[in-house]
Design an enzyme around this catalytic site. Structure first.
Site, short mmCIF file in Angstrom:
data_model
loop_
_atom_site.label_atom_id
_atom_site.label_comp_id
_atom_site.label_asym_id
_atom_site.label_seq_id
_atom_site.Cartn_x
_atom_site.Cartn_y
_atom_site.Cartn_z
N GLY A 239 27.94 -28.95 63.42
CA GLY A 239 27.95 -29.94 64.49
C GLY A 239 28.37 -29.47 65.86
N GLU A 279 29.56 -25.18 58.57
CA GLU A 279 28.09 -25.17 58.40
C GLU A 279 27.35 -25.24 59.74
OE1 GLU A 279 27.49 -28.66 55.98
OE2 GLU A 279 28.15 -27.66 54.16
N PRO A 280 27.53 -24.28 60.61
CA PRO A 280 26.84 -24.36 61.90
C PRO A 280 25.35 -24.07 61.77
CG PRO A 280 27.93 -22.25 61.71
CD PRO A 280 28.30 -23.03 60.47
N ARG A 317 12.16 -32.86 69.71
CA ARG A 317 13.50 -33.28 70.17
C ARG A 317 13.47 -34.16 71.43
NH1 ARG A 317 17.43 -30.79 71.45
NH2 ARG A 317 18.89 -31.93 70.18
N TYR A 321 15.01 -37.71 70.56
CA TYR A 321 16.41 -37.94 70.96
C TYR A 321 16.58 -37.96 72.48
CZ TYR A 321 16.67 -35.60 66.37
OH TYR A 321 16.47 -35.21 65.07
N CYS A 348 -1.83 -37.60 71.51
CA CYS A 348 -2.33 -38.90 71.95
C CYS A 348 -1.24 -39.97 71.84
CB CYS A 348 -3.53 -39.24 71.08
SG CYS A 348 -4.29 -40.77 71.52
N GLU A 349 -0.15 -39.76 72.53
CA GLU A 349 0.95 -40.74 72.52
C GLU A 349 1.65 -40.62 73.87
OE1 GLU A 349 2.94 -42.04 69.44
OE2 GLU A 349 1.81 -41.00 67.88
N TYR A 377 16.09 -26.86 65.11
CA TYR A 377 15.37 -28.14 65.05
C TYR A 377 14.14 -28.14 65.95
CZ TYR A 377 19.96 -29.01 63.10
OH TYR A 377 21.12 -28.90 62.37
N1 LLP Z 1 25.75 -29.66 57.63
C1 LLP Z 1 25.15 -30.83 57.34
C2 LLP Z 1 25.47 -31.51 56.09
C3 LLP Z 1 24.22 -31.37 58.24
O1 LLP Z 1 23.63 -32.53 57.94
C4 LLP Z 1 23.90 -30.68 59.43
C5 LLP Z 1 22.93 -31.22 60.37
C6 LLP Z 1 24.55 -29.45 59.69
C7 LLP Z 1 25.47 -28.98 58.77
C8 LLP Z 1 24.29 -28.62 60.91
O2 LLP Z 1 24.62 -29.25 62.08
P1 LLP Z 1 24.52 -28.44 63.47
O3 LLP Z 1 25.59 -27.36 63.46
O4 LLP Z 1 23.19 -27.86 63.54
O5 LLP Z 1 24.76 -29.47 64.50
N2 LLP Z 1 17.45 -32.76 64.35
C9 LLP Z 1 18.64 -33.04 65.14
C10 LLP Z 1 19.88 -32.55 64.45
C11 LLP Z 1 20.04 -33.10 63.05
C12 LLP Z 1 21.23 -32.54 62.36
C13 LLP Z 1 21.22 -32.88 60.91
N3 LLP Z 1 22.31 -32.33 60.18
C14 LLP Z 1 18.47 -32.42 66.52
O6 LLP Z 1 17.41 -31.86 66.80
O7 LLP Z 1 19.35 -32.55 67.36
#
Ligand code: LLP
Length: 424
Positions: A239, A279-280, A317, A321, A348-349, A377
């Site tokens: 996150g 979990e980055p 994205r 978002y 086409c959107e 992503y």
């Molecule tokens: N662990 C779990 C259980 C997760 O669900 C996620 C992301 C991560 C780790 C990794 O999070 P990060 O470090 O990448 O922020 N598609 C969206 C982001 C969706 C994230 C889903 N889960 C975007 O493009 O912003």
């Protein structure tokens, strides 16, 4: 042009990993995803340096290209996987099964079986799942290591679609029910309780929600210890946000400075010293990659629209978002900005807008537009919508170039379709 980190400009051209992106467009065509290997390694190492004693389980959903996973496996990363497909790729890349955590709020029986057969730990999302898992583990005469995904009821300030630890979210077991849930697992056959897991959301730019999550998790771990449940790992998810525009983003070290003292102090008194797992995804991959796309047309309508050859089929994205990605005109990278442009895709959107109202150098047909920070992503959320084959992915490394995914052809759009015989 504002570049940062590993991007350079030479002779007006944008350079990535020592390679001229304009030359790449001539060699390989556009659109193109281009990833810089050195940046993946540097980002991973920065994270690991901040958390030397923790396990880093890279979030494969952010980018599960096999080469990316191999690079991270070489660096010593484990993986957070969220589907059988991601598990398959992580194992293929050589990530050891004891460094993989299978997450997910709705796993199929087949996915659970796959994890059990490969001795992969599972983060269980409900008691229902625990019971199914117990039956599957029994069938294979296996003892399966688990954690539970806790819903910590924390509100990080991020886009609502990527906040995952709110109490109304679909993920995890409500905070208040955690102790009862672990107690049931204690007496469930073929289940070995090993850890606890949460993930509060993504693109978080303030470290305080992580601190809150760590405190809540440690309190749970202490309470569980009173019932004789001693955990081997505490996983606080991913996150950590990055600066897509001009936001001030905390570094892994900033995060470590805030949570490690609480973690170390909090776990000191426990019988077993649980390992910290993180979990980055985005932090490791986002800024390693650009999407290079070409201007098909420039027109002045209500706005100055630049129609390019990539749309939300390749980068969803912005549409999903309202995400901001910086734009560089890759063949005019050091020219002065002179006009405001809106970069739109060919889909086409009307929502197919990649960047709105950007002050950029004069753009003409065939100019190259680089969309920055798309390594997380980006490709992993792409589709073939509007009958558009996906583009190639390249890896650049100190001046060398490799294709790490071939572009799809029109026939690839049909590859798994079957015409019933009466239509042939
Ligand atoms: N662990 C779990 C259980 C997760 O669900 C996620 C992301 C991560 C780790 C990794 O999070 P990060 O470090 O990448 O922020 N598609 C969206 C982001 C969706 C994230 C889903 N889960 C975007 O493009 O912003």
């Amino acid at each position: 042009m504002s570049t940062r980190g590993h991007l350079e400009v030479k002779n007006s051209h944008l350079i990535l990993g020592g390679v001229d992106t304009v030359t790449l467009s001539e060699q390989f065509g556009t659109p193109l995803y281009i990833t810089n290997e050195a940046r993946i390694r540097a980002n991973y190492r920065r994270f690991k340096e901040a958390f030397p004693d923790a396990e880093i389980y890279y979030a494969a959903k952010s980018n599960y290209n096999l080469t990316v996973l191999k690079i991270l496996a070489e660096e010593g990363a484990g993986a957070d996987v969220f589907s059988g497909g991601e598990l398959h790729c992580a194992l293929k890349a050589g990530i050891p099964s004891d460094k993989i955590l299978f997450n997910g709020n709705s796993k199929t029986d087949a996915e659970l079986e796959m994890a059990v057969k490969n001795n992969v730990r599972i983060s269980v999302d409900s008691l229902d799942e625990l019971r199914t898992l117990s039956e599957i583990a029994h069938k294979y005469d296996n003892l399966v290591g688990i954690s539970f995904r806790v819903n910590p009821d924390i509100s990080p300030r991020t886009h609502p679609k990527i906040a995952t630890g709110l109490k109304e979210s679909k993920f995890g077991i409500p905070f208040k029910e955690i102790i009862v849930t672990y107690k049931e697992a204690q007496s469930t056959e073929n289940i070995k309780i090993e850890g606890i897991h949460c993930h509060i959301g993504s693109q978080i730019l303030d470290v305080s929600p992580f601190l809150e999550a760590t405190k809540k998790m440690i309190n749970l771990v202490k309470e569980l210890a009173r019932f004789g449940i001693h955990l081997e790992f505490i996983d606080i998810g991913g996150g950590l946000g990055i600066s897509y525009e001009n936001e001030v983003a905390p570094s892994p070290k900033d995060l470590a400075d805030v949570i490690l003292p609480v973690f170390v102090e909090g776990t000191k008194a426990l019988e077993i010293h649980p390992k910290l797992v993180l979990e980055p995804g985005r932090y490791i991959m986002a800024d390693t990659t650009i999407l290079l796309t070409k201007a098909n047309t420039v027109k002045h309508a209500y706005r100055n629209f630049v129609g390019v050859d990539a749309g939300f089929n390749l980068l969803i994205r912005p549409a999903m978002y309202d995400a901001h990605h910086r734009i560089v005109v890759a063949n005019k990278a050091d020219e002065k900005s002179s006009s405001v442009y809106t970069i739109v895709g060919p889909i086409c959107e009307s929502g197919d807008v990649l960047a709105r109202d950007r002050f950029l150098p004069k753009i003409e047909k065939d100019d190259l537009i680089a969309i920055l920070d798309v390594g997380a992503y980006g490709f992993s959320m792409s589709s073939q919508y509007n009958g558009r084959p996906r583009c190639a992915e390249l890896l650049v490394h100190h001046g060398k170039v490799d294709i790490i995914r071939k572009e799809e052809s029109y026939d690839d759009l049909l590859v798994n379709q079957v015409l019933p015989s009466r239509f042939r």
